[in-house]
Design a protein around this motif. Structure first.
Motif, PDB file in Angstrom:
ATOM      1  N   ILE A 256       0.860  -1.182   0.000  1.00 40.77           N
ATOM      2  CA  ILE A 256       0.000   0.000   0.000  1.00 40.77           C
ATOM      3  C   ILE A 256       0.897   1.233   0.000  1.00 40.77           C
ATOM      4  N   SER A 257       0.417   2.294  -0.628  1.00 43.07           N
ATOM      5  CA  SER A 257       1.188   3.536  -0.646  1.00 43.07           C
ATOM      6  C   SER A 257       0.693   4.457   0.460  1.00 43.07           C
ATOM      7  N   LEU A 258       1.511   5.415   0.825  1.00 43.19           N
ATOM      8  CA  LEU A 258       1.155   6.345   1.899  1.00 43.19           C
ATOM      9  C   LEU A 258       1.287   7.781   1.403  1.00 43.19           C
ATOM     10  N   PRO A 259       0.354   8.232   0.560  1.00 41.63           N
ATOM     11  CA  PRO A 259       0.414   9.624   0.115  1.00 41.63           C
ATOM     12  C   PRO A 259       0.154  10.568   1.283  1.00 41.63           C
ATOM     13  N   LEU A 260       0.948  11.610   1.383  1.00 47.48           N
ATOM     14  CA  LEU A 260       0.766  12.594   2.445  1.00 47.48           C
ATOM     15  C   LEU A 260      -0.192  13.664   1.935  1.00 47.48           C
ATOM     16  N   PHE A 261      -1.455  13.459   2.224  1.00 42.84           N
ATOM     17  CA  PHE A 261      -2.498  14.326   1.674  1.00 42.84           C
ATOM     18  C   PHE A 261      -3.179  15.136   2.776  1.00 42.84           C
ATOM     19  N   HIS A 262      -3.867  16.155   2.348  1.00 41.07           N
ATOM     20  CA  HIS A 262      -4.674  16.945   3.273  1.00 41.07           C
ATOM     21  C   HIS A 262      -5.817  17.578   2.493  1.00 41.07           C
ATOM     22  N   GLY A 263      -6.848  17.919   3.235  1.00 41.53           N
ATOM     23  CA  GLY A 263      -8.008  18.565   2.635  1.00 41.53           C
ATOM     24  C   GLY A 263      -8.468  19.699   3.533  1.00 41.53           C
ATOM     25  N   ARG A 264      -9.697  19.589   3.996  1.00 44.08           N
ATOM     26  CA  ARG A 264     -10.265  20.613   4.861  1.00 44.08           C
ATOM     27  C   ARG A 264     -10.730  19.971   6.165  1.00 44.08           C
ATOM     28  N   TYR A 269     -11.616  25.532   6.243  1.00 47.68           N
ATOM     29  CA  TYR A 269     -11.270  25.033   4.915  1.00 47.68           C
ATOM     30  C   TYR A 269      -9.766  24.876   4.670  1.00 47.68           C
ATOM     31  N   ASN A 270      -8.917  25.155   5.659  1.00 52.31           N
ATOM     32  CA  ASN A 270      -7.476  25.227   5.417  1.00 52.31           C
ATOM     33  C   ASN A 270      -6.726  23.910   5.578  1.00 52.31           C
ATOM     34  N   PHE A 271      -7.142  23.086   6.518  1.00 54.60           N
ATOM     35  CA  PHE A 271      -6.415  21.843   6.755  1.00 54.60           C
ATOM     36  C   PHE A 271      -7.359  20.811   7.380  1.00 54.60           C
ATOM     37  N   GLY A 272      -6.971  19.557   7.250  1.00 58.33           N
ATOM     38  CA  GLY A 272      -7.782  18.469   7.786  1.00 58.33           C
ATOM     39  C   GLY A 272      -7.788  17.288   6.835  1.00 58.33           C
ATOM     40  N   LEU A 273      -8.530  16.256   7.170  1.00 50.81           N
ATOM     41  CA  LEU A 273      -8.574  15.041   6.362  1.00 50.81           C
ATOM     42  C   LEU A 273      -9.868  14.874   5.583  1.00 50.81           C
ATOM     43  N   LEU A 274     -10.760  15.859   5.671  1.00 47.34           N
ATOM     44  CA  LEU A 274     -11.980  15.781   4.869  1.00 47.34           C
ATOM     45  C   LEU A 274     -11.688  16.246   3.442  1.00 47.34           C
ATOM     46  N   PRO A 275     -12.273  15.591   2.450  1.00 44.17           N
ATOM     47  CA  PRO A 275     -12.070  16.027   1.064  1.00 44.17           C
ATOM     48  C   PRO A 275     -12.774  17.351   0.804  1.00 44.17           C
TER      49      PRO A 275
END
Length: 334
Positions: A256-264, A269-275
């Motif tokens: 499995i890959s581990l992309p370092l992603f972020h959303g809102r 709306y600036n950061f978090g794990l929600l798309p």
């Protein structure tokens, strides 16, 4: 400066957000929480639950590779409709599918969390069964996740099956037909390229699904999900960077890959794990007829693979301007 989300929004939007929170939590956390619960029960007076489940797990061990066990109540759960409406996600049909025929479909791109693949083919959030009557969708997933106690029941309920060849043969050999096996061709490795504005697909050397289509005479379906890469941002990890090197090594070891992603976040709306609320439109292309061949040559595989890539490009080009893709943007294959 943090951009706050307004509190005075319709109830419907709050329900959509809660549906996404539930999905993200399940997707990212249940795979860890379930084995902790399973092991932890052994040290409580409820130890017998884990013992009974272990027996069930052993007896049921072949189910994930034999079509799984879909639970329609789970697939039609109201929360999936709210999940689909959050972005929103929609499913577009360009041709009818014969319910007496089995199909194998390539889904592109993987995205960070494959929102479109899950919502369209593991739930009734976009009314799949009404759009494609008589067709049962099955989404392939890494076999690793079907070894997680309790969690395996949850993902099988949505129509997820293992990525083993035995599972493919089982579904595509069904004489009654009506099975649609969806393969996210780029796999977890492609997730490392998932970012807004990216149309890079890991497909040029991915030919296993084409060979399987030839072995079973199953028509190939190209599927492109517009907006799939737009719902998350990802930390820059260009080829050759130290971060990409680490991610690719982990992908080879863990599968499995581990992309370092972020959303809102929920309230900002600036950061978090929600798309982000970005439209996702999954377009299902026309079937590519495949003649069954029990022993296809490499040339035959290559020829069908090239035709598949051509049809996928045609599908992308025919619909891209409808879904906010710049006219000068084209698919790139690696």
């Amino acid at each position: 400066m943090i951009s706050l989300a307004p509190l005075s929004v319709p109830l419907e939007r709050w329900l959509q957000t809660l549906a996404v929170v539930q999905w993200i939590t399940g997707f990212l956390a249940l795979g860890i929480i379930c084995p902790i619960i399973f092991i932890g029960l052994f040290f409580t007076r409820f130890w017998f639950i884990s013992i009974l489940y272990s027996a069930w797990w052993y007896l049921d061990r072949d189910t994930p590779r034999k079509g799984g066990r879909q639970i329609q109540i789970l697939k039609r759960w109201r929360v999936w409709k709210y999940l689909a409406d959050y972005f929103p996600v929609s499913l577009i049909k360009t041709a009818e599918l014969d319910p007496n025929q089995n199909y194998i479909a390539g889904f592109h791109p993987h995205g960070v969390l494959s929102v479109g693949a899950f919502t369209n083919f593991c739930t009734e959030g976009t009314s799949f069964s009404s759009i494609f009557p008589g067709i049962r969708s099955h989404l392939m997933m890494l076999t690793l996740w079907f070894r997680v106690p309790f969690f395996r029941e949850y993902i099988m309920g949505g129509g997820l099956v293992t990525s083993e060849k035995e599972c493919v043969s089982y579904l595509l050999s069904k004489k009654k037909g009506g099975n649609l096996l969806v393969v996210i061709v780029g796999g977890s490795q492609e997730a490392l390229d998932a970012r807004p504005g990216s149309y890079t697909l890991l497909l040029r050397k991915r030919k296993g699904f084409v060979r399987l289509a030839l072995l079973h005479g199953a028509p190939l379906l190209p599927i492109f999900s517009f907006g799939e890469n737009e719902v998350f941002n990802q930390i820059d990890n260009p080829q050759g960077s130290w971060l990409r090197w680490i991610q690719e090594r982990l992908q080879k070891v863990m599968g499995i890959s581990l992309p370092l992603f972020h959303g809102r976040g929920i309230f900002q709306y600036n950061f978090g794990l929600l798309p982000y609320r970005q439209q996702i439109t999954t377009v299902v292309g026309k079937p590519i007829k495949v003649e069954q061949n029990a022993n296809p040559s490499q040339e035959e595989v290559d020829s069908l693979h090239q035709r598949y890539m051509t049809e996928l490009c045609n599908l992308f080009e025919a619909h891209k301007t409808k879904y906010n893709v710049p006219p000068d943007q084209h698919l790139e294959f690696r």
